[in-house]
Write an enzyme that holds these catalytic residues in place. Structure first.
Site, PDB file in Angstrom:
ATOM      1  CG  ASP A 154      47.953   1.277   9.024  1.00  0.00           C
ATOM      2  OD1 ASP A 154      49.110   1.669   9.251  1.00  0.00           O
ATOM      3  OD2 ASP A 154      47.683   0.411   8.178  1.00  0.00           O
ATOM      4  CE1 TYR A 209      47.184  -4.392  16.072  1.00  0.00           C
ATOM      5  CE2 TYR A 209      48.396  -6.459  15.979  1.00  0.00           C
ATOM      6  CZ  TYR A 209      48.313  -5.103  15.716  1.00  0.00           C
ATOM      7  OH  TYR A 209      49.354  -4.473  15.091  1.00  0.00           O
TER       8      TYR A 209
END
Length: 431
Positions: A154, A209
């Site tokens: 995002d 991540y």
């Protein structure tokens, strides 16, 4: 008049008008010869041969005309000679290894028809078209090239190992040509052929991540939240890792996203590993990197996982809130800033086991590209995080909101605390 005389008269009439003969039957009516220019009649066998040639010539001419017309239509549809050349190139399913700095972009996924919010895929698709890898109309509808990404990072989120799958024309020097049409903060670092039905999202087993943050985020709440001289002690790092390890395994993460209810099966997520690495100093400020590997993540899940641990370490929340957050009751879980979240790599273990050593396809492990990935992080991702943190102070601002949270709140009393960076971020491949 006798029979021979009738036959002679019919033959003369046939030669004059071309209408009929005893041996040839009916013929097409030919124009009468001009006076004084009457050619000598050709023998019957010669006329038959000429007639066959005339017919075959007409058919051949029609065939040539049709083929020429078809070629003209093809050339017209392609637009130029390059289009004709592309049709001769193989169109194959591939994957691209991408790295990018997400600063200034509204995420990875393209919003077709909305030019107001620029995404990473906007620049990528433009480069694919301009380099001659895909037709222009594929850029308008990405489904035509079977495009899929592993994770929907995002707004503001970067990536060092994003993988996308698509069908392209395998032109010469394809990577160099694509990169020549991309800004320096977006790079294609690798390309590999995959099976025809490969889908980068569905075939992805896990995603890793990392979250990079200044270590003063772990300082006790009684200390200055903006103290850049703070250095993380070994004891505090041990406490951080003990709390992060609690996330490993399968848990109900409905409190770590706004999209799921407590009894939705998809709120159950499996975390393979989560830990904080040794800190390091950049531009006089100490940073640390938290790494998390999971099968998949919901929107804001990673940022809330980090945020809750920070709140506990700083002394705003008791450790018991961690286990309580996996129950059905609503828990007020703070959401750490989007700055610092990076998709590091994606994993294809099952695909590699089946196709990685079949002699036709390469394993999707990107070992040869590791040096380029590390160089990109050093050149583009780390500096962007450090610089933005210094100038915008996103972590310091967010830390100042932690006292407002009520970590003992019930489902009926929990209040939504606005973040100073509300709507500026998101984690990976949300459902």
């Amino acid at each position: 008049m006798g029979v021979p005389s009738l036959r002679a008269a019919a033959g003369a009439l046939s030669r004059a008008c071309g209408r009929w003969s005893p041996r040839l039957g009916p013929r097409l009516l030919r124009s009468p010869p001009m006076a004084g220019n009457v050619p000598a009649p050709a023998p019957v066998g010669v006329r038959l041969q000429q007639d066959r040639k005339a017919r075959s010539g007409w058919q051949g001419g029609a065939r040539i005309w049709e083929e020429t017309e078809q070629q003209a239509k093809k050339l017209k549809s392609s637009g130029d000679e390059d289009g004709e050349q592309h049709r001769k190139l193989p169109k194959r399913k591939i994957v691209l290894l991408m790295a990018y700095s997400g600063k200034g972009y509204h995420g990875m996924q393209r919003n077709v028809g909305s030019s107001q919010f620029k995404t990473i895929e906007d620049d990528l698709v433009s480069a694919l078209v301009r380099s001659g890898c895909i037709p222009e109309n594929h850029g308008e509808d990405m489904r035509k090239m079977s495009f899929q990404r592993c994770a929907r990072t995002d707004k503001g989120v970067s990536a060092a190992g994003q993988v996308v799958s698509l069908k392209v024309w395998l032109i010469d020097d394809i990577l160099e040509k694509i990169n020549s049409h991309l800004p320096s903060h977006i790079r294609i670092l690798g390309l590999k052929r995959v099976t025809g039905g490969f889908n980068s999202k569905n075939k992805c087993d896990a995603r890793t991540y990392f979250y990079m943050l200044p270590t003063f985020a772990f300082a006790h709440k009684d200390r200055d939240v903006q103290d850049e001289t703070y250095r993380l002690t070994a004891e505090t790092l041990q406490s951080v890792n003990r709390l992060l390890a609690c996330y490993k395994g399968t848990h109900n993460f409905h409190n770590f996203t706004s999209q799921k209810g407590p009894r939705e099966p998809s709120a159950q997520r499996y975390i393979l590993d989560m830990y904080c690495e040794e800190p390091f100093v950049r531009e006089g400020m100490e940073f640390a990197v938290i790494k998390v590997k999971g099968q998949s993540f919901m929107t804001h899940q990673i940022r809330k996982m980090v945020g809750l641990v920070v709140a506990i370490v700083k002394g705003y929340a008791p450790e018991s809130v961690l286990a309580r957050s996996w129950g059905e009751a609503k828990v007020d879980v703070p959401k750490a800033p989007g700055l610092g979240l990076v998709l590091e790599r994606v994993h294809f273990e099952k695909y590699n086991q089946r196709f990685g050593n079949d002699g036709l396809h390469e394993p999707l492990d990107w070992v040869q590209e590791e040096a380029e990935v590390a160089a990109f992080k050093e050149q583009h991702i780390y500096p962007a995080i450090v610089s933005t943190e210094r100038h915008e102070r996103s972590m310091a601002q967010w830390l100042s909101t932690l006292p407002v949270h009520d970590f003992s709140a019930t489902a009926h009393a929990a209040a939504k605390v606005p973040s100073p960076l509300e709507g500026s971020e998101g984690d990976g491949d949300s459902d």
